[in-house]
Design an enzyme around this catalytic site. Sequence first.
Site, PDB file in Angstrom:
ATOM      1  N   HIS A  35       3.661   6.703  -6.748  1.00 49.52           N
ATOM      2  CA  HIS A  35       2.791   7.946  -7.365  1.00 49.52           C
ATOM      3  C   HIS A  35       3.513   9.353  -7.127  1.00 49.52           C
ATOM      4  O   HIS A  35       3.494  10.207  -8.110  1.00 49.52           O
ATOM      5  CB  HIS A  35       1.447   7.850  -6.515  1.00 49.52           C
ATOM      6  CG  HIS A  35       0.332   9.089  -6.926  1.00 49.52           C
ATOM      7  ND1 HIS A  35      -0.696   9.211  -6.344  1.00 49.52           N
ATOM      8  CD2 HIS A  35       0.457   9.846  -8.043  1.00 49.52           C
ATOM      9  CE1 HIS A  35      -1.396  10.032  -6.957  1.00 49.52           C
ATOM     10  NE2 HIS A  35      -0.978  10.545  -7.977  1.00 49.52           N
ATOM     11  N   HIS A  62       0.631  -1.124   0.021  1.00 50.63           N
ATOM     12  CA  HIS A  62       0.043   0.031  -0.004  1.00 50.63           C
ATOM     13  C   HIS A  62       0.729   1.310   0.084  1.00 50.63           C
ATOM     14  O   HIS A  62       0.669   2.116  -0.769  1.00 50.63           O
ATOM     15  CB  HIS A  62      -0.867  -0.166   1.269  1.00 50.63           C
ATOM     16  CG  HIS A  62      -1.723   1.070   1.350  1.00 50.63           C
ATOM     17  ND1 HIS A  62      -3.080   0.960   1.172  1.00 50.63           N
ATOM     18  CD2 HIS A  62      -1.615   2.515   1.931  1.00 50.63           C
ATOM     19  CE1 HIS A  62      -3.876   2.141   1.480  1.00 50.63           C
ATOM     20  NE2 HIS A  62      -2.939   2.923   1.779  1.00 50.63           N
ATOM     21  N   GLU A  63       1.816   1.365   1.129  1.00 48.56           N
ATOM     22  CA  GLU A  63       2.704   2.520   1.037  1.00 48.56           C
ATOM     23  C   GLU A  63       3.796   2.765   0.010  1.00 48.56           C
ATOM     24  O   GLU A  63       3.868   3.805  -0.497  1.00 48.56           O
ATOM     25  CB  GLU A  63       3.360   2.391   2.501  1.00 48.56           C
ATOM     26  CG  GLU A  63       2.619   2.377   3.567  1.00 48.56           C
ATOM     27  CD  GLU A  63       1.915   3.483   3.840  1.00 48.56           C
ATOM     28  OE1 GLU A  63       1.843   4.588   3.136  1.00 48.56           O
ATOM     29  OE2 GLU A  63       0.487   3.508   4.510  1.00 48.56           O
ATOM     30  N   HIS A  67       1.942   4.495  -2.957  1.00 45.69           N
ATOM     31  CA  HIS A  67       1.782   5.807  -2.485  1.00 45.69           C
ATOM     32  C   HIS A  67       3.100   6.701  -3.100  1.00 45.69           C
ATOM     33  O   HIS A  67       3.193   7.476  -3.855  1.00 45.69           O
ATOM     34  CB  HIS A  67       1.622   5.963  -1.004  1.00 45.69           C
ATOM     35  CG  HIS A  67       0.333   6.115  -0.716  1.00 45.69           C
ATOM     36  ND1 HIS A  67      -0.914   6.692  -1.381  1.00 45.69           N
ATOM     37  CD2 HIS A  67      -0.265   5.534   0.480  1.00 45.69           C
ATOM     38  CE1 HIS A  67      -1.761   6.586  -0.575  1.00 45.69           C
ATOM     39  NE2 HIS A  67      -1.590   5.786   0.443  1.00 45.69           N
TER      40      HIS A  67
END
Length: 625
Positions: A413, A406-407, A410
């Site tokens: 991105h 998940h991180e 990020h």
Amino acid sequence: MTVFVPDPTLDTTFASAPGGSRARAEVPEAERWNLADIFPSWEAWKAAFDDLEGRVRGYATRKGTLASGPGALLEALRESDTMGQLAYKVWYFASLAHDEDQRDNAVGARRQQVQLLFAQWRQATAWFNPELLAVPLDTLRAWMDADAGLAVYRFMIENLFRQQEHVLDERGEHLLSLAAQLTRVPDDAYEALSTADMRFPTIELSTGEQVQVTYPRYRALLATNRVQADRARAFEAHHGAFEASINTYAALYNGVLQRDWYQARARGYATTLEAALHGDNIPVAVVENLIASARANVGAFQRYEKLRRRALKLDTYHLYDGSIPLVDFREHYPYEQVVAWIVESVAPLGPTYQQRLADGFARRWVDIYENDGKRSGAYSAPVYGVHPYVLMNYNDTLDAAFTLAHEMGHSMHTVLSHERQPFVYSDYTIFVAEVPSTLSEALLLDYRLAHATDPLERIVLLQHAIDGITGTFFTQVMFADWELQAHRLVEAGEPVTADGLSALYDQTLRAYHGDAIDYDALSRVTWARIPHFFGSPYYVYQYATCYATSARLLVGLRDGDPAVREATIARYLELLAAGGSDYPMALLQQAGIDLAEPSTVGAVATLLDTLVDQLEEALGTRGLL
């Protein structure tokens, strides 16, 4: 085309997480993030801090110049960008160091220095927006048409004019800027109370083991301990620590609510929700319809909880029973092994993306394990001009593995946005931020389902897919529901007390869980341990909208037609690289996602129903029901 090559130095011994918390000095360098990439020393940080402070003081000399011509305006905008780029490094060097051990008062003082400087910055630039808005928009458009450098700022300038009715005059903006430092007090106080000053109790498990129920250990215990009495004991001890100060937590949250309502009214918004959404040009109906849709589709959510009760053979089923695997599959997920899986899982996004993700792991973006005083939870910090940093409290659980994916979503991105966009648009909005993180989790799930050979692990992974929907969609919408109701209390002039907030939370819990769970006395106070309520109001609903978006993107990535897959990849990477260069709803539409379509959100409930059917069949086939 770049070809992904695994790092030959990757440790393949797959060492387990440390058995207990350690002092920061005891953590090996390889397990820490490398803050030297930002500044080599505190002396270098201080020099940058002084540079930023001087620029902040000097910016006031530009007051009164914006209308004099495009050159003066461009200089002011570029100097603002220069300060912003410097501020990223100055803030995050102190903030990340603070999160390594929040008990370190010296580092905490430096962090506060930056916060104070930021408040001065807001005061020193409070004149900018009112002065720019005094220049006719047609004049500014003519300047931008004639000057390529100034044209870069077109979206920013036109967006400011869109919000013009909510921008105050110079005196009003200055007064709001004076209050800026105060607005952080409830969140900072919550962090101190819930982390640095929190004394979580130690409990004795049924095995005789003594465990302190800190955030990461509590989460690990709920996810791994199959003895319901142990989970109940951990739940009571962990949340009992919050209940002991529940009136203080309520007072702090009232501070959040009153702050949000004050800022909304000061800028002329009718509600706090409108104020929170207007900056990104998101209709209030998006949140209201999301909540209404979730409430109307809780049947599948409750059916899953009832299935869990049957599979776990429990007479009663509680909030603390929601994380335990349905099958007795005892598997640890060592960090380095999971790193390799995550890198392999993003292969559908292309070898260039894959290689860059692998480089991030190799170059110590991640602070891996828990240590004494370290901030709880996980996050990705977008340090402009350097690279992202990821805080983890990795504990070898499946949940931690997906949190890491998940991180890193990020983080990628951040990488693509920062390298493709000018600084003014490099910071993507929260509304889009959770798309790559949830998509990264989905890709890791697909990878593990394709490679897991143990049928029991496949059941665990299928459960994880369902938990992703219930946790990322229904639970986050429930949080958003309660948060909106709480804000409406202050908007209506109603009192905000611990009893009132807890009663409201109990009502909201029952609206979503119905008769599928048994309610404990402490269930009603669990709102106090949700950091997003205090630090990021009106944030959590975006987990749900982003989950719906990533689910729609996955359909394209899984399509049997290579042309469809390539088009989906291209649109997705363009979405990441777009940063904040347009309104988030427009960016999503360019990626092929329309959140105004009921089917985009409604499909989540349909998917959940299908997955629950599959899980029920799988459990029944193995005689586990």
